[in-house]
Scaffold this active site. Structure first.
Site, PDB file in Angstrom:
ATOM      1  N   PRO A   2       0.823  -1.206   0.000  1.00 34.38           N
ATOM      2  CA  PRO A   2       0.000   0.000   0.000  1.00 34.38           C
ATOM      3  C   PRO A   2       0.860   1.261   0.000  1.00 34.38           C
ATOM      4  O   PRO A   2       1.828   1.363   0.749  1.00 34.38           O
ATOM      5  CB  PRO A   2      -0.801  -0.141   1.298  1.00 34.38           C
ATOM      6  CG  PRO A   2      -0.831  -1.605   1.566  1.00 34.38           C
ATOM      7  CD  PRO A   2       0.484  -2.120   1.084  1.00 34.38           C
ATOM      8  N   GLU A   3       0.491   2.211  -0.850  1.00 29.19           N
ATOM      9  CA  GLU A   3       1.225   3.458  -0.965  1.00 29.19           C
ATOM     10  C   GLU A   3       0.337   4.611  -0.493  1.00 29.19           C
ATOM     11  O   GLU A   3      -0.684   4.372   0.164  1.00 29.19           O
ATOM     12  CB  GLU A   3       1.703   3.636  -2.405  1.00 29.19           C
ATOM     13  CG  GLU A   3       2.561   2.456  -2.877  1.00 29.19           C
ATOM     14  CD  GLU A   3       3.091   2.613  -4.292  1.00 29.19           C
ATOM     15  OE1 GLU A   3       3.161   3.759  -4.797  1.00 29.19           O
ATOM     16  OE2 GLU A   3       3.438   1.587  -4.910  1.00 29.19           O
ATOM     17  N   LYS A  58       3.149   6.352   4.319  1.00 33.13           N
ATOM     18  CA  LYS A  58       2.561   5.015   4.367  1.00 33.13           C
ATOM     19  C   LYS A  58       2.097   4.636   5.769  1.00 33.13           C
ATOM     20  O   LYS A  58       1.743   3.480   6.017  1.00 33.13           O
ATOM     21  CB  LYS A  58       3.572   3.988   3.844  1.00 33.13           C
ATOM     22  CG  LYS A  58       3.961   4.218   2.380  1.00 33.13           C
ATOM     23  CD  LYS A  58       4.960   3.174   1.905  1.00 33.13           C
ATOM     24  CE  LYS A  58       5.390   3.450   0.467  1.00 33.13           C
ATOM     25  NZ  LYS A  58       6.349   2.430  -0.023  1.00 33.13           N
ATOM     26  N   ARG A 280      14.198  -1.850  -5.887  1.00 35.64           N
ATOM     27  CA  ARG A 280      12.863  -2.206  -6.364  1.00 35.64           C
ATOM     28  C   ARG A 280      12.867  -2.259  -7.877  1.00 35.64           C
ATOM     29  O   ARG A 280      13.622  -1.558  -8.549  1.00 35.64           O
ATOM     30  CB  ARG A 280      11.825  -1.178  -5.887  1.00 35.64           C
ATOM     31  CG  ARG A 280      11.715  -1.038  -4.379  1.00 35.64           C
ATOM     32  CD  ARG A 280      11.170  -2.285  -3.708  1.00 35.64           C
ATOM     33  NE  ARG A 280       9.835  -2.605  -4.170  1.00 35.64           N
ATOM     34  CZ  ARG A 280       8.725  -2.065  -3.682  1.00 35.64           C
ATOM     35  NH1 ARG A 280       8.795  -1.151  -2.735  1.00 35.64           N
ATOM     36  NH2 ARG A 280       7.545  -2.433  -4.144  1.00 35.64           N
TER      37      ARG A 280
END
Length: 295
Positions: A2-3, A58, A280
């Site tokens: 979740p961002e 976040k 990432r």
């Protein structure tokens, strides 16, 4: 993971459910869920009334009446918050904490008055369960309600100039700067970074220190606009990620992604490129995002 958008959705829904209620209990059944928090400090939050729930990057921040600290909730990779009726069985063994919330107070409810006709009665107690299969998420007591990260994506203090000044000291790709939650800006994760860079026309592997202030401003504007659009439809739920809102509903913004998790660019149908940036995976379009563009 979740961002900013998904966390904003969860925080807004939790505020709707919890504000005004007493946090009557907070049982935790997995030690990793509170690995950074003193149990005594956590217990001190119980019995207080929830005044507000907000998002910061976040982090979901639960403010409580009369407390000099707040409850922080970080969902990380697999965390979910799910509303449930008190006493109903857990959906599975991955529920590691429960926010038990008392009935919604309504001290001005005159039960014998005709004036109350049509007014909603006090709500019964409810539970919000923290489900986290990978146990990467956590609950943490936040002194003074301050999340331990950089300013939020929507904080006016975050500007193209501030990001440019930060990047001038970094020898990494652009996406790595956007993903760093402790400096610059908090709330941008992998999909928001990919999509903002695509909209801004910037290659994610470009050296961050070479970008002009105008490029950083364009990236920031794009990230905020995408986050707003994503919030409006419940965020992004991908096949390999478990994001759902408090009522178990997935977000639908994935259908609007241009390059993230896509084999081809939605804008021009060019095959997307992929590389690891800042630990990432980055996805971008070499046609829409020119490798030499710095402004």
């Amino acid at each position: 993971m979740p961002e900013a958008a998904e966390v904003a959705v969860a925080a807004a829904q939790l505020h709707q459910v919890a504000a005004g209620r007493e946090l009557s209990a907070l049982p935790v059944t997995h030690p990793r869920t509170v690995r950074h928090t003193d149990p005594v400090s956590l217990a001190a939050l119980v019995g207080r009334r929830v005044t507000r729930v907000r998002s910061h990057g976040k982090w979901i921040v639960v403010d409580l009446d009369g407390a000099d600290a707040a409850l922080g909730i970080h969902l990380r990779m697999s965390g979910q918050l799910l509303v449930a009726e008190p006493g109903t069985p857990h959906p599975d063994r991955h529920v590691h904490a429960t926010l038990a919330l008392g009935p919604h107070p309504d001290p001005f409810w005159p039960t014998d008055s005709p004036a109350c006709e049509g007014i909603r009665r006090p709500e019964r107690a409810v539970e919000v369960r923290f489900r986290d299969p990978r146990t990467f998420g956590e609950l943490r007591v936040l002194p003074h309600g301050v999340a331990p990260v950089a300013p939020d994506l929507f904080d006016p203090a975050v500007t193209g100039s501030s990001l440019h000044a930060l990047a001038a000291r970094r020898r990494v790709g652009v996406k790595a700067v956007l993903l760093d939650q402790t400096q610059g800006v908090a709330g941008i994760g992998s999909y928001l970074a990919d999509e903002a860079l695509h909209r801004a026309g910037i290659d994610p592997t470009a050296p961050a220190g070479e970008l002009a202030t105008s490029a950083w401003e364009r990236i920031l504007v794009a990230a905020r606009a995408i986050a707003v659009d994503s919030i409006a439809v419940g965020g992004v739920t991908l096949e390999d990620e478990g994001w759902v809102d408090l009522w178990g509903r997935p977000g639908t913004y994935a259908a609007q992604l241009q390059v993230h998790a896509r084999a081809t660019c939605a804008a021009c149908d060019t095959p997307t490129s992929s590389a690891v940036v800042g630990g990432r995976r980055a996805r971008w379009c070499r046609r829409c995002q020119h490798p030499r563009r710095r402004r």
